[in-house]
Design an enzyme around this catalytic site. Sequence first.
Site, mmCIF file in Angstrom:
data_model
loop_
_atom_site.group_PDB
_atom_site.id
_atom_site.type_symbol
_atom_site.label_atom_id
_atom_site.label_comp_id
_atom_site.label_asym_id
_atom_site.label_seq_id
_atom_site.Cartn_x
_atom_site.Cartn_y
_atom_site.Cartn_z
ATOM 1 N N GLY A 44 -10.501 -1.931 3.699
ATOM 2 C CA GLY A 44 -9.497 -1.765 4.748
ATOM 3 C C GLY A 44 -9.438 -0.335 5.257
ATOM 4 O O GLY A 44 -10.376 0.449 5.098
ATOM 5 N N ASP A 45 -8.310 -0.009 5.852
ATOM 6 C CA ASP A 45 -8.128 1.324 6.429
ATOM 7 C C ASP A 45 -7.826 2.391 5.387
ATOM 8 O O ASP A 45 -8.102 3.576 5.589
ATOM 9 C CB ASP A 45 -6.976 1.293 7.441
ATOM 10 C CG ASP A 45 -5.662 0.835 6.789
ATOM 11 O OD1 ASP A 45 -5.692 -0.130 5.997
ATOM 12 O OD2 ASP A 45 -4.611 1.448 7.063
ATOM 13 N N GLY A 99 -4.941 -3.531 8.043
ATOM 14 C CA GLY A 99 -5.929 -2.462 8.002
ATOM 15 C C GLY A 99 -6.949 -2.517 9.127
ATOM 16 O O GLY A 99 -7.364 -1.482 9.654
ATOM 17 N N THR A 104 -0.127 1.943 7.039
ATOM 18 C CA THR A 104 -0.095 0.783 6.159
ATOM 19 C C THR A 104 -0.041 -0.467 7.031
ATOM 20 O O THR A 104 0.203 -0.385 8.221
ATOM 21 C CB THR A 104 1.129 0.854 5.217
ATOM 22 O OG1 THR A 104 1.173 -0.312 4.395
ATOM 23 C CG2 THR A 104 2.422 0.931 5.989
ATOM 24 N N THR A 151 0.846 -1.200 0.000
ATOM 25 C CA THR A 151 0.000 0.000 0.000
ATOM 26 C C THR A 151 0.872 1.238 0.000
ATOM 27 O O THR A 151 1.871 1.279 0.703
ATOM 28 C CB THR A 151 -0.863 0.026 1.283
ATOM 29 O OG1 THR A 151 -1.815 -1.004 1.182
ATOM 30 C CG2 THR A 151 -1.569 1.366 1.471
ATOM 31 N N ARG A 185 -14.661 -6.484 1.162
ATOM 32 C CA ARG A 185 -13.882 -6.028 2.324
ATOM 33 C C ARG A 185 -13.234 -4.670 2.026
ATOM 34 O O ARG A 185 -12.653 -4.440 0.966
ATOM 35 C CB ARG A 185 -12.802 -7.060 2.654
ATOM 36 C CG ARG A 185 -11.899 -6.685 3.842
ATOM 37 C CD ARG A 185 -10.600 -6.025 3.404
ATOM 38 N NE ARG A 185 -9.658 -5.869 4.505
ATOM 39 C CZ ARG A 185 -8.532 -5.162 4.428
ATOM 40 N NH1 ARG A 185 -8.217 -4.548 3.317
ATOM 41 N NH2 ARG A 185 -7.728 -5.064 5.457
HETATM 42 C C1 SD4 Z 1 -5.347 -2.834 3.975
HETATM 43 N N1 SD4 Z 1 -3.714 -1.366 4.935
HETATM 44 O O1 SD4 Z 1 -6.151 -2.910 3.057
HETATM 45 C C2 SD4 Z 1 -4.053 -2.098 3.743
HETATM 46 C C3 SD4 Z 1 -3.019 -3.067 3.305
HETATM 47 C C4 SD4 Z 1 -1.620 -2.567 3.458
HETATM 48 O O2 SD4 Z 1 0.531 -2.816 3.446
HETATM 49 O O3 SD4 Z 1 -1.349 -1.461 3.826
HETATM 50 N N2 SD4 Z 1 -0.662 -3.312 3.235
HETATM 51 O O4 SD4 Z 1 -5.517 -3.364 5.061
#
Ligand code: SD4
Length: 334
Positions: free
Chosen positions: A222-223, A246, A243, A192, A220
């Site tokens: 994420g953050d 999430g 990152t 990410t 789904r």
């Molecule tokens: C998530 N935070 O979708 C992201 C994935 C990520 O490094 O950052 N990976 O959860």
Amino acid sequence: MPNRRDFLKTSAIASIGASPMLAAYGGGASASQRQKPVVVSTWRHGQPANAAAWEVLSDEGTALDAVEAGVRVTEANPETRTVGRGGYPDRTGVVTLDACVMDERGRCGSVAALEDILHPTSVARKVMEETPHVMLVGEGARDFALEQGFEKTDLLTEQSKQDWEEWKASQSDVTTPEPNVENEVGSDNHDTIGMLALDANGDLSGACTTSGTKWKMHGRVGDSPLIGAGLFVDNDVGAACATGWGEAVIRTAGSHLAVEKMRQGASPMEACRSVVERVRDLHGNPENVQVGVLALNTQGEIGAYGLQSGFEMAKYTPEGGNQLVEATPLQSSK
Ligand code: SD4
């Protein structure tokens, strides 16, 4: 006599060649770090992204234009396996993208579970600028993007399709997704990109973009597209992005927490540490997952902290050029 821009380019190349990975970043801004413009981003693919952002910043461009230009480089690179085209699909074989932007006026835009569009960050910016809303998801986000003139793009590369087919064949029960493991240095599962920039005018903006965890459940989110979790910007205080795992970042409102810590007087380094400590306290220091946080304050001071070792920050500063830095891990700093 080289002009300033040539000098910056030269110093960037020198720093990449001479020192691909610096020693752990110790925090505490020196006078040289109190400079602008500055751009920081997550992981090693942040370096080419920062270079694109720097082109904008060094030409007196805005932090918002810089972060958008920067992360678009990563979104378009199929070698980066959890951002944009070439990102791993979910467990149904569909690539869905999450992204957001936030600017110096507290304006923000976001898209989640977006399919078929190459640059979710640019769509997020359009949500911010062209709609009364902050966030669009799924089909609505795709329809909006197409209306805005974005082209339909096949995000699933041959490589990603093959990887997904192999993974699927290895599963006895495809309804149970694999847990996301984020702690391997160089792993392709933590790509990410979150990016924060301070422009020549002293304004802050940020962007965050991802295809999320590989083999995630369809739908789904994420953050990364959630304002306050994957990204938060307050032009009076600073900006932060996150990152890694999430779900843990959402549970702590990680980026907002970092900015609020800075508002209370914490350095960017201390603020990032507080977030990973909060994650550790909530989750009992999980060893198989990573959370990394970056912060940048209004003075151009930078912080980066990882829950585990291996979290990398790319930073581009007037003095240091384009550098890759391993963030301090919470584990070894206790
Ligand atoms: C998530 N935070 O979708 C992201 C994935 C990520 O490094 O950052 N990976 O959860």
